[in-house]
Design a protein around this motif. Structure first.
Motif, mmCIF file in Angstrom:
data_model
loop_
_atom_site.group_PDB
_atom_site.id
_atom_site.type_symbol
_atom_site.label_atom_id
_atom_site.label_comp_id
_atom_site.label_asym_id
_atom_site.label_seq_id
_atom_site.Cartn_x
_atom_site.Cartn_y
_atom_site.Cartn_z
ATOM 1 N N GLY A 242 0.335 -1.292 0.355
ATOM 2 C CA GLY A 242 0.292 -0.228 -0.072
ATOM 3 C C GLY A 242 0.388 1.069 -0.510
ATOM 4 N N TYR A 243 1.701 1.360 -0.095
ATOM 5 C CA TYR A 243 2.918 2.720 -0.148
ATOM 6 C C TYR A 243 2.358 2.840 -1.899
ATOM 7 C CZ TYR A 243 4.921 0.489 4.845
ATOM 8 O OH TYR A 243 4.970 0.532 5.481
ATOM 9 N N ARG A 244 2.973 5.215 -1.306
ATOM 10 C CA ARG A 244 2.616 4.770 -2.815
ATOM 11 C C ARG A 244 4.787 5.101 -3.262
ATOM 12 N NH1 ARG A 244 1.943 10.470 -2.646
ATOM 13 N NH2 ARG A 244 1.922 10.572 -4.567
ATOM 14 N N THR A 245 4.989 4.451 -4.503
ATOM 15 C CA THR A 245 6.070 4.118 -4.594
ATOM 16 C C THR A 245 6.583 4.581 -6.060
ATOM 17 O OG1 THR A 245 5.334 1.797 -5.604
ATOM 18 C CG2 THR A 245 6.714 1.457 -3.740
ATOM 19 N N GLY A 246 5.830 5.048 -6.864
ATOM 20 C CA GLY A 246 6.453 5.453 -7.919
ATOM 21 C C GLY A 246 6.068 4.714 -9.250
ATOM 22 N N ASN A 247 6.453 4.948 -10.376
ATOM 23 C CA ASN A 247 6.071 3.847 -11.682
ATOM 24 C C ASN A 247 6.825 4.115 -12.312
ATOM 25 O OD1 ASN A 247 2.892 4.401 -11.987
ATOM 26 N ND2 ASN A 247 3.531 6.948 -12.057
ATOM 27 N N ILE A 248 8.608 3.477 -11.393
ATOM 28 C CA ILE A 248 9.927 2.975 -12.261
ATOM 29 C C ILE A 248 8.958 0.857 -13.088
ATOM 30 C CG2 ILE A 248 11.902 1.624 -11.651
ATOM 31 C CD1 ILE A 248 12.349 4.364 -10.104
ATOM 32 N N THR A 249 9.946 0.960 -13.750
ATOM 33 C CA THR A 249 8.926 -0.409 -14.889
ATOM 34 C C THR A 249 10.252 -1.244 -14.506
ATOM 35 O OG1 THR A 249 10.283 0.643 -16.267
ATOM 36 C CG2 THR A 249 8.135 1.453 -16.340
ATOM 37 N N GLY A 250 11.098 -0.648 -14.403
ATOM 38 C CA GLY A 250 12.318 -2.606 -14.016
ATOM 39 C C GLY A 250 13.077 -1.905 -13.411
ATOM 40 N N ALA A 251 14.533 -2.494 -13.282
ATOM 41 C CA ALA A 251 16.159 -2.164 -12.637
ATOM 42 C C ALA A 251 16.899 -1.236 -14.069
ATOM 43 C CB ALA A 251 16.313 -3.149 -12.017
ATOM 44 N N GLY A 252 16.437 -1.629 -15.183
ATOM 45 C CA GLY A 252 16.700 -0.709 -15.828
ATOM 46 C C GLY A 252 17.295 0.260 -15.879
ATOM 47 N N GLU A 253 15.769 1.103 -15.900
ATOM 48 C CA GLU A 253 15.101 2.029 -15.298
ATOM 49 C C GLU A 253 15.249 3.170 -14.544
ATOM 50 O OE1 GLU A 253 11.002 4.845 -15.440
ATOM 51 O OE2 GLU A 253 11.455 2.831 -15.765
ATOM 52 N N LEU A 254 15.821 2.637 -13.484
ATOM 53 C CA LEU A 254 16.627 2.436 -11.935
ATOM 54 C C LEU A 254 17.831 2.867 -12.483
ATOM 55 C CD1 LEU A 254 15.571 3.089 -8.857
ATOM 56 C CD2 LEU A 254 16.664 0.791 -8.491
ATOM 57 N N VAL A 255 18.528 2.039 -12.953
ATOM 58 C CA VAL A 255 19.896 2.578 -13.975
ATOM 59 C C VAL A 255 20.411 3.836 -14.112
ATOM 60 C CG1 VAL A 255 22.229 1.342 -14.170
ATOM 61 C CG2 VAL A 255 20.944 -0.128 -12.844
ATOM 62 N N THR A 256 19.343 4.143 -14.847
ATOM 63 C CA THR A 256 19.708 4.831 -15.597
ATOM 64 C C THR A 256 19.298 6.294 -14.732
ATOM 65 O OG1 THR A 256 18.632 3.552 -17.657
ATOM 66 C CG2 THR A 256 18.469 6.233 -17.823
ATOM 67 N N LEU A 257 18.414 6.037 -14.180
ATOM 68 C CA LEU A 257 18.151 7.213 -13.211
ATOM 69 C C LEU A 257 18.892 7.282 -12.592
ATOM 70 C CD1 LEU A 257 14.417 6.743 -12.592
ATOM 71 C CD2 LEU A 257 15.024 8.845 -13.833
#
Length: 677
Positions: A480-495
């Motif tokens: 139930g936490y609000r965690t945004g919309n990061i689609t996967g580890a690849g996108e997270l690395v880019t960010l």
């Protein structure tokens, strides 16, 4: 209250009811030795005896374990030799060994004396030397039985246990009566023990003391405490302190020995701070099974322990948070049961730490806070409790030591530290607030490794950090936490590479790029400075000017508080040794060590009373600061120049990271040495 007494009354003991017809002119010299945790209560009992019977020629000396440990063998021998009645309620390893050596070398010291050792935790040899009216107590008694009865304090029902063994071994009946008093450690019980022992010795010499005492009585070992009163059940407590359903409820758990040793000032202070905001259920229990039982009885809705253990799903917690004052494992021998109970309660449990081997001044001036390798050691105060899920150990009280001119007892009482009580109360309030906040409104920070600064160091020990963080985000979202919309580890690395790395000072252009990136936080340095100014002045100077300024401020505080020179020298010597080791490893060791000696000598003189030497210290300190030895000269005035930029003439601190929903994901703050502030 269970008023059962040991059946040995029928056998022998309670034909000595403590009444006699006339006083004798001879003096009965009583010596009581106890661990320092119990000496305060024993000493209060001794004074009660002296006040009740001022004309009975009873003299009482009380000694704590440290007093025995700090005595020479000759002094211990003289102490024992000058006593008619010697009661050893609890002996630690060192005092046990000292007394054992003396009586082993000169057993004749015990001739004609009442000598009884009532706790076998440190060994059985002295217990087996117990003798009453020149009769060895444990003749013909197996060591297994000696061990069991001398540890009766540690069972839930000591008196029935002692009764069982007295029926088998009648020769221990008198000793068992003394053990019965010891098992219920309170002023009336110790008062009865002292009078009983003196009377037994006197009767053996056809003396009469004309004193009155009661037999051992079982009293509750699971209690509630508030405003100087003890309650044996929750009904009576809640009659005086009813639950307000609009307020959260906090539970305190304190060990009996802590309260007996130093009193209740630490609990009183915390209760006073919290009582307007919370319902409070403060529990005091004997260490071990009683701690577990008391927590079930008072912190859950179960009517009793048996019902809870039969089916815990029928009941619920009464509390929303808890503070434990107990050292080592909560519950001792019952620690695994306590751990399971804590899982059932599912509430934050904070550690309120009491240092009982240091005064408040010693604690304030110390570099380690707790005493290494003692009952205040870091494992006992923080390490072991952490294995049960206890968090945030915060020291809230230290000891004030007292020497009694009448009995010679060395005792202590707890002295709360107001700003630390406030700290614990504040943290507790935040935890309760967090617990009551819906998951969708909670804010979370996930911090990852990033050293040295730069995009190539966002892993940790060959772990797949981005993949792990993404898994955490997915699990948080399910809860139930609000965690945004990061689609996967690849996108997270880019960010993370784009806006989630620290920048060293050798890449100012990269820092400007980061500061201009959408989503990167720029914290107004003025706001940071307002927070920084709220810190303790000693802490502020330590950050900005390093350990030489820290020691200057520390000694000034100590001198203002009239702290003893011995305590100040201890702090100075610790600082000097640490500084010396650090300077030796620098490239300016020669000049640095010379200036350190000047500063150290000047400060020794200041402690000795020569305040004019402050100027000598300041001159040497100024020269030392010019050496700019990394880590020893502070980081300069806040906010410094690491990860800072200027916009329209205003300074900002750059905080790299990604904010998705209510979750912030960012690198650990940059280490000063890597950024060369």
């Amino acid at each position: 209250m269970d008023s059962r007494v040991i059946v040995i009354a029928v056998l022998l003991v309670f034909m000595f009811q403590g009444t006699a017809d006339a006083a004798d002119n001879s003096t009965v010299d009583v010596l009581v030795i106890h661990s320092i945790e119990g000496t305060r209560v024993v000493n209060e009992a001794a004074h009660r005896v002296l006040q009740e019977y001022p004309d009975r020629n009873i003299s009482i000396r009380v000694r704590s374990s440290p007093q025995i440990v700090n005595s020479t063998p000759e002094e211990v021998e003289a102490l024992l030799n000058s006593s008619d009645v010697i009661i050893c309620n609890y002996l630690g390893t060192e005092d046990y060994t000292r007394i054992l050596r003396v009586v082993t070398a000169k057993p004749e010291i015990l001739n004609g004396k009442f000598f009884a050792v009532f706790d076998g935790a440190s060994g059985l040899e002295l217990v087996k030397m117990s003798r009453i009216n020149d009769e060895l107590v444990f003749t013909g008694v197996p060591d297994t039985v000696v061990s069991t009865v001398s540890r009766a304090l540690r069972v839930l029902q000591p008196l029935p246990l002692l009764e069982t063994y007295v029926n088998q071994y009648p020769q221990i009946a008198l000793w068992a009566q003394g053990e019965g008093y010891y098992c219920y450690r309170n002023v009336p019980s110790y008062r009865n023990q002292i009078l009983w022992a003196a009377d037994v010795w006197a009767r053996g010499r056809n003396m009469t003391l004309n004193v009155t005492y009661d037999p051992p009585v079982a009293v509750p070992r699971e209690l509630l405490y508030r405003d100087g009163k003890l309650y044996g059940n929750l009904t009576d407590y809640l009659r005086d302190y009813p639950i307000d359903p609009a307020k959260p409820t906090i539970g305190f758990i304190e060990s009996e020995s802590n309260m007996l040793g130093g009193g209740t000032a630490h609990m009183d202070s915390l209760i006073a701070r919290l009582r307007d905001t919370y319902n409070i259920i403060p529990v005091v229990a004997r260490y071990g099974e009683n701690t577990y039982s008391a927590m079930v009885r008072f912190f859950t809705t179960a009517p009793d322990l048996a019902s809870f253990e039969a089916n815990s799903t029928l009941y619920s917690p009464r509390i929303q948070a808890m503070v434990s004052f107990s050292t080592y494992l909560l519950g001792g021998s019952a620690s695994e049961k306590v751990k399971a109970l804590l899982r059932f309660l599912n509430v934050p449990v904070l550690r309120g730490v009491i240092v009982n081997t240091r005064t408040v001044d010693d604690w304030l001036l110390s570099s380690d806070g707790v005493t290494p390798w003692s009952q205040d050691d870091i494992m006992g105060q923080a390490g072991f409790p952490e294995t049960q899920g206890l968090i945030e150990p915060i020291i809230i009280a230290a000891a004030e030591f007292h020497s009694d001119p009448v009995t010679g007892a060395y005792t202590y009482s707890y002295s709360p530290i107001p700003e630390r009580v406030e700290k614990l109360a504040s943290r507790l309030t935040n935890w309760v607030s967090l617990r009551l906040t819906p998951a969708g409104e909670k804010r979370i920070a996930i911090i990852y490794y990033n050293y040295p600064p730069g995009k190539s160091e966002i892993g940790a020990s060959y772990l797949n950090v981005p993949e792990s963080i993404h898994e955490i985000l997915l699990n948080l979202k399910k809860e139930g936490y609000r965690t945004g919309n990061i689609t996967g580890a690849g996108e997270l690395v880019t960010l993370m590479i784009e806006r989630g790395i620290n920048i060293a000072d050798w890449a100012p252009g990269e820092l400007e790029r980061l500061a201009n990136t959408t989503g990167v936080i720029l914290w107004d340095a003025e706001e940071y400075l307002r927070w920084f100014q709220g810190l303790n002045p000693i802490a502020r100077r330590y950050v900005t000017e390093g350990p030489t300024a820290y020691m200057e401020e520390l000694l000034k505080m100590g001198l203002q508080r009239n702290v003893k020179a011995e305590t100040l020298m201890k702090a100075l010597n610790s600082w000097y040794a640490e500084m010396k080791d650090n300077i030796k490893s620098s490239d300016k060791a020669s000049e640095g060590l010379q200036l350190l000696e000047v500063m150290y000598t000047a400060l020794r003189g200041v402690i000795g009373g020569n305040s004019s030497l402050w100027s000598t210290f300041q001159a040497a300190r100024n020269s030392f600061m010019l050496l700019a030895i990394p880590g020893l000269c502070g980081w300069g005035e806040a906010p410094g120049n690491v990860m800072t930029v200027t916009r329209n003439g205003r300074k900002y601190i750059v905080i790299p990271g990604i904010l998705e929903g209510n979750v912030f994901i960012g690198p650990q703050p940059q280490r000063g040495w890597g950024g060369q502030p």
